[in-house]
Motif scaffolding. Sequence first.
Motif, mmCIF file in Angstrom:
data_model
loop_
_atom_site.group_PDB
_atom_site.id
_atom_site.type_symbol
_atom_site.label_atom_id
_atom_site.label_comp_id
_atom_site.label_asym_id
_atom_site.label_seq_id
_atom_site.Cartn_x
_atom_site.Cartn_y
_atom_site.Cartn_z
ATOM 1 N N ALA A 83 0.823 -1.211 0.000
ATOM 2 C CA ALA A 83 0.000 0.000 0.000
ATOM 3 C C ALA A 83 0.854 1.257 0.000
ATOM 4 O O ALA A 83 0.456 2.291 -0.545
ATOM 5 C CB ALA A 83 -0.938 -0.002 1.199
ATOM 6 N N LEU A 84 2.051 1.207 0.615
ATOM 7 C CA LEU A 84 2.963 2.349 0.568
ATOM 8 C C LEU A 84 3.307 2.710 -0.873
ATOM 9 O O LEU A 84 3.381 3.889 -1.238
ATOM 10 C CB LEU A 84 4.250 2.031 1.335
ATOM 11 C CG LEU A 84 4.278 2.284 2.832
ATOM 12 C CD1 LEU A 84 5.624 1.832 3.400
ATOM 13 C CD2 LEU A 84 4.031 3.735 3.158
ATOM 14 N N GLY A 85 3.526 1.688 -1.692
ATOM 15 C CA GLY A 85 3.808 1.937 -3.100
ATOM 16 C C GLY A 85 2.612 2.528 -3.820
ATOM 17 O O GLY A 85 2.765 3.409 -4.680
ATOM 18 N N ILE A 86 1.419 2.059 -3.469
ATOM 19 C CA ILE A 86 0.212 2.610 -4.075
ATOM 20 C C ILE A 86 0.060 4.088 -3.727
ATOM 21 O O ILE A 86 -0.370 4.901 -4.562
ATOM 22 C CB ILE A 86 -1.022 1.823 -3.612
ATOM 23 C CG1 ILE A 86 -0.980 0.384 -4.162
ATOM 24 C CG2 ILE A 86 -2.308 2.503 -4.045
ATOM 25 C CD1 ILE A 86 -1.104 0.313 -5.668
ATOM 26 N N VAL A 87 0.424 4.463 -2.508
ATOM 27 C CA VAL A 87 0.378 5.876 -2.119
ATOM 28 C C VAL A 87 1.232 6.712 -3.069
ATOM 29 O O VAL A 87 0.831 7.803 -3.496
ATOM 30 C CB VAL A 87 0.856 6.048 -0.663
ATOM 31 C CG1 VAL A 87 1.084 7.526 -0.347
ATOM 32 C CG2 VAL A 87 -0.154 5.457 0.309
ATOM 33 N N CYS A 88 2.394 6.202 -3.439
ATOM 34 C CA CYS A 88 3.297 6.952 -4.322
ATOM 35 C C CYS A 88 2.667 7.218 -5.686
ATOM 36 O O CYS A 88 2.742 8.343 -6.199
ATOM 37 C CB CYS A 88 4.610 6.184 -4.498
ATOM 38 S SG CYS A 88 5.602 6.026 -2.992
ATOM 39 N N VAL A 89 2.051 6.202 -6.288
ATOM 40 C CA VAL A 89 1.480 6.421 -7.621
ATOM 41 C C VAL A 89 0.192 7.236 -7.553
ATOM 42 O O VAL A 89 -0.108 8.020 -8.462
ATOM 43 C CB VAL A 89 1.231 5.088 -8.361
ATOM 44 C CG1 VAL A 89 2.537 4.413 -8.718
ATOM 45 C CG2 VAL A 89 0.354 4.146 -7.563
ATOM 46 N N LEU A 90 -0.575 7.073 -6.472
ATOM 47 C CA LEU A 90 -1.790 7.882 -6.341
ATOM 48 C C LEU A 90 -1.449 9.358 -6.149
ATOM 49 O O LEU A 90 -2.189 10.238 -6.615
ATOM 50 C CB LEU A 90 -2.637 7.380 -5.173
ATOM 51 C CG LEU A 90 -3.365 6.049 -5.355
ATOM 52 C CD1 LEU A 90 -4.182 5.716 -4.116
ATOM 53 C CD2 LEU A 90 -4.280 6.073 -6.573
ATOM 54 N N LEU A 91 -0.363 9.648 -5.477
ATOM 55 C CA LEU A 91 0.030 11.040 -5.254
ATOM 56 C C LEU A 91 0.276 11.774 -6.564
ATOM 57 O O LEU A 91 0.030 12.975 -6.665
ATOM 58 C CB LEU A 91 1.278 11.113 -4.384
ATOM 59 C CG LEU A 91 1.090 10.925 -2.878
ATOM 60 C CD1 LEU A 91 2.431 10.999 -2.166
ATOM 61 C CD2 LEU A 91 0.141 11.967 -2.311
ATOM 62 N N VAL A 92 0.766 11.065 -7.575
ATOM 63 C CA VAL A 92 1.015 11.704 -8.870
ATOM 64 C C VAL A 92 -0.155 11.516 -9.825
ATOM 65 O O VAL A 92 -0.037 11.758 -11.026
ATOM 66 C CB VAL A 92 2.320 11.180 -9.507
ATOM 67 C CG1 VAL A 92 3.514 11.530 -8.642
ATOM 68 C CG2 VAL A 92 2.255 9.682 -9.751
ATOM 69 N N LYS A 281 8.011 17.106 -2.574
ATOM 70 C CA LYS A 281 7.159 18.234 -2.943
ATOM 71 C C LYS A 281 6.836 18.218 -4.430
ATOM 72 O O LYS A 281 5.749 18.628 -4.845
ATOM 73 C CB LYS A 281 7.850 19.536 -2.549
ATOM 74 C CG LYS A 281 8.008 19.696 -1.045
ATOM 75 C CD LYS A 281 8.796 20.944 -0.669
ATOM 76 C CE LYS A 281 8.960 21.041 0.838
ATOM 77 N NZ LYS A 281 9.772 22.225 1.236
ATOM 78 N N SER A 282 7.776 17.712 -5.232
ATOM 79 C CA SER A 282 7.527 17.605 -6.667
ATOM 80 C C SER A 282 6.421 16.592 -6.953
ATOM 81 O O SER A 282 5.600 16.791 -7.863
ATOM 82 C CB SER A 282 8.808 17.195 -7.394
ATOM 83 O OG SER A 282 9.818 18.168 -7.240
ATOM 84 N N MET A 283 6.369 15.522 -6.176
ATOM 85 C CA MET A 283 5.315 14.525 -6.365
ATOM 86 C C MET A 283 3.939 15.129 -6.085
ATOM 87 O O MET A 283 2.980 14.919 -6.836
ATOM 88 C CB MET A 283 5.564 13.317 -5.460
ATOM 89 C CG MET A 283 6.762 12.491 -5.841
ATOM 90 S SD MET A 283 6.922 10.968 -4.873
ATOM 91 C CE MET A 283 5.548 10.003 -5.502
ATOM 92 N N TYR A 284 3.834 15.897 -5.006
ATOM 93 C CA TYR A 284 2.567 16.555 -4.706
ATOM 94 C C TYR A 284 2.203 17.564 -5.797
ATOM 95 O O TYR A 284 1.031 17.686 -6.184
ATOM 96 C CB TYR A 284 2.651 17.265 -3.355
ATOM 97 C CG TYR A 284 2.566 16.352 -2.169
ATOM 98 C CD1 TYR A 284 1.352 15.765 -1.799
ATOM 99 C CD2 TYR A 284 3.685 16.062 -1.402
ATOM 100 C CE1 TYR A 284 1.272 14.927 -0.706
ATOM 101 C CE2 TYR A 284 3.620 15.224 -0.304
ATOM 102 C CZ TYR A 284 2.406 14.658 0.034
ATOM 103 O OH TYR A 284 2.325 13.813 1.123
ATOM 104 N N ALA A 285 3.208 18.282 -6.291
ATOM 105 C CA ALA A 285 2.945 19.289 -7.325
ATOM 106 C C ALA A 285 2.458 18.637 -8.614
ATOM 107 O O ALA A 285 1.502 19.116 -9.240
ATOM 108 C CB ALA A 285 4.217 20.096 -7.587
#
Length: 415
Positions: A83-92, A281-285
């Motif tokens: 799920a941690l990995g899923i958080v990364c792709v969902l953020l972008v 911060k770039s991922m959130y942007a």
Amino acid sequence: MSELATKPDLTKKAPPAPAGPDGGRSGLTAISDRLRGGDLGILPVIAGLVVIWTVMQILNPIFLSSANLTNLAMESVPVGIIALGIVCVLLVGQIDLSVGSVSGLSAAVLAVLFVDRGLPAWVAVLAAVLLACLIGWFYAQVYNRLGVPSFVITLAGLLGFLGVQLWILGSKGSINLPFDSGLVTFAQLDFLPPWLAYTLVALGAAALYATGHTRAAERRRAGLPATSERMLVGRSLALLAGLGIAVWYLNRDRGVGWMFVFFLALVLVLHYVLSRTKFGKSMYAVGGNVEAARRAGINVKAVFTAAFVLCSTLAAVGGILAASRLAAANQSSGGGDVNLNAIAAAVIGGTSLFGGRGSAFAALLGVLVIQSISSGLTLLNLDSAYRFMVTGGVLLLAVALDSVARRSRVAHGRA
């Protein structure tokens, strides 16, 4: 003329209310402002956990026993890491539907290299993780260069890598890992001694205060509102007391597992990366607005690549730990509801499907919700059909809350 010069300008807004001694607003005021703006944070999932635990304890007094909570924590780790990995792709603003297949493939590669080929365990683990990194990189190239939607790319990966997993396992279909191996011991039998668990709790509370104090000092030097010293001390003491009680209670059984500590360490590292680094911060942007991020000079393609690689890599780690806990890799590794539970955990924990909002703690909280439902219904001897229905309902509620909060934030911004 002198009267006009001394007459107050009624068109000017009143100055802000006086700040506290630290130059910032109180923590409660800041929290209240965020809630009014639609930023619910982790409050809904915390409330959900309280409700689930209360109901399950009423229905079965064994649920909150130290033995069951120890098992619950350990069982949460493999899916939680995925799920941690899923958080990364969902953020972008993307999705990966193949994490279950990638985790199963990694488990199969580990078992074949470690058991059948006789390679050292660390070599087998490294090979499985590197393969997953390559898969994530491949996804990113197809997305960045060809513009194929991530939904389609990873759906193809779900099917394709499931086939590769079955091909690697061959006619045997299942490979058992040695019970005396370090992997199996780590996932099943290794627990922290009580003194070390309490030491880590104290260090965690001290680190929370230190990082908060440093950040508050930086904000004060920049003339920005900062968290008060009283709030910093209060939340650190609250963390110390809460984790201390949790460790004491779990130590009544086997204690805190090293595998769960490893999961927490990954959560904290990812939280630091997302909240304190330029890359995070770039991922959130990028998740918030791709075009605006591109115009701000962010390498959008590199951010997408990193997100896909992180997701596949963490899926491999989760799959390896799942196989280690089961002491076997088979055709069902990574199958069943692993894929959907990982995605559901990230969303239930507070990661937005619309991109740009979420945190590493979403995976931790979300998987605890899902595993609590599973554990509670298992203790009640209810069919798995109820677990799917309840989890689906909780997922729908989480997405609905996110949608409502998103509209509230938009309205608040316009106001």
